[in-house]
Design an enzyme around this catalytic site. Sequence first.
Site, mmCIF file in Angstrom:
data_model
loop_
_atom_site.group_PDB
_atom_site.id
_atom_site.type_symbol
_atom_site.label_atom_id
_atom_site.label_comp_id
_atom_site.label_asym_id
_atom_site.label_seq_id
_atom_site.Cartn_x
_atom_site.Cartn_y
_atom_site.Cartn_z
ATOM 1 N N PHE A 220 0.956 -1.263 0.037
ATOM 2 C CA PHE A 220 -0.010 0.137 0.087
ATOM 3 C C PHE A 220 0.846 1.209 -0.019
ATOM 4 O O PHE A 220 1.628 1.302 0.806
ATOM 5 C CB PHE A 220 -0.803 -0.033 1.185
ATOM 6 C CG PHE A 220 -1.997 0.984 1.149
ATOM 7 C CD1 PHE A 220 -3.260 0.630 1.119
ATOM 8 C CD2 PHE A 220 -1.611 2.223 1.835
ATOM 9 C CE1 PHE A 220 -4.164 1.638 0.955
ATOM 10 C CE2 PHE A 220 -2.500 3.301 1.627
ATOM 11 C CZ PHE A 220 -3.865 3.019 1.441
ATOM 12 N N GLU A 255 -1.318 -7.675 4.852
ATOM 13 C CA GLU A 255 0.128 -8.714 5.040
ATOM 14 C C GLU A 255 1.154 -7.839 5.585
ATOM 15 O O GLU A 255 1.533 -6.630 5.297
ATOM 16 C CB GLU A 255 0.717 -8.963 3.460
ATOM 17 C CG GLU A 255 1.690 -9.668 3.477
ATOM 18 C CD GLU A 255 2.460 -9.918 2.246
ATOM 19 O OE1 GLU A 255 3.344 -10.644 2.014
ATOM 20 O OE2 GLU A 255 1.843 -9.527 1.128
#
Length: 372
Positions: A220, A255
Amino acid sequence: MSASDFKPETWTLNANEALKISIVGENAIQFLPLFTYPIYGDSEKIYGYKDLVIHLAFDSIAFKPYVNVKYSSKLNDSDVSNVEEKLLSFLPKDDVIVKDEAKWVDCFTEEQTNYNLPESFCKVSEYSLNGEEFTVYKTNLLDDFAKRMHRRVQIFSILFIEAANYIDENDPNWEIFWLLNKKTKQLVGFVTTYKYWHYLGAQSFDESVDDKFRAKISQFLIFPPYQNKGHGSCLYEAIVQSWLSDRSITEITVEDPNEAFDDLRDRNDLQRLRKLGFVAALREHSEHAFLESNRRSFKLEERQFNRLVEMILLSNKSPSFEMKVKKRLFIKNFDALSGTEPEEAKEALMNSFVLVKDDYMRIIKSVEDFKA
């Protein structure tokens, strides 16, 4: 040569300072990477150069890469690595302009002139921020345009996300979310996501016509020039809402999030649960069936949901907050606590509880207009 030229430190540089990254729009914005160890080794040191500057530049729309390495002196030593080659090995082959800045400008100018997203880019959402309009798109990597774009920007993952790796672009379960300025077409950030098949039990498997998946946020990234402006929350919420409306997605995971992303996730998840009425409902209900039903409807993984429940109990000043947190901490640290004296175990448990409570209060206070 002077005496200092024979000292190793004279020829040793910090790779994080030598690498200068630029995104060029109306103006060029330059910034430094957080990490360079994937490219230049664990020590993040470069040996054998004086006055080394490694320019890595991208235009703000097509992200056509440009590399130019400059230095005043270089040792004629077999131990001196080729810093340009090392960097180029992490960039898309035959898609990088090296040294020729005029050619690079011509290339990205031509690309920008004809720049249009293909139909494979599915619009997920739009939002307004600071007087500008932004659009979130989603695509897989089977699309050639998306694959080219991702090859260009993926180096930002390893430069700004610790322990990040390049993803397998041939795996169809990867999807990319792209954040663009609607008017200027400038790329603001991107997110790599992955879908895992989710086995829900034999009965569900036998009765279900459609496959179910866990959706995972992997990498991200909001590009540095656009950080700390609210884009991260808007992009995260756009992704979550997309998955909440997708019946094939049963659970949303992340994650290995770092602390900054944990905070962003907590704030947005808390705000969402408040808007959906769960914060108020938790005052009246606490039974397992109620909690599990809501967890599934919110598509939150168990650990994240339990953290949010604890935060809400704290914000609600619920007497069950302390007992719930201490029970969790005791179970989590049972082996370590069982080997200590009762008073020491009690003190250690209390210290851990205080740390958790303080951290929760920090998050709750950071949520704008969050009310119990």
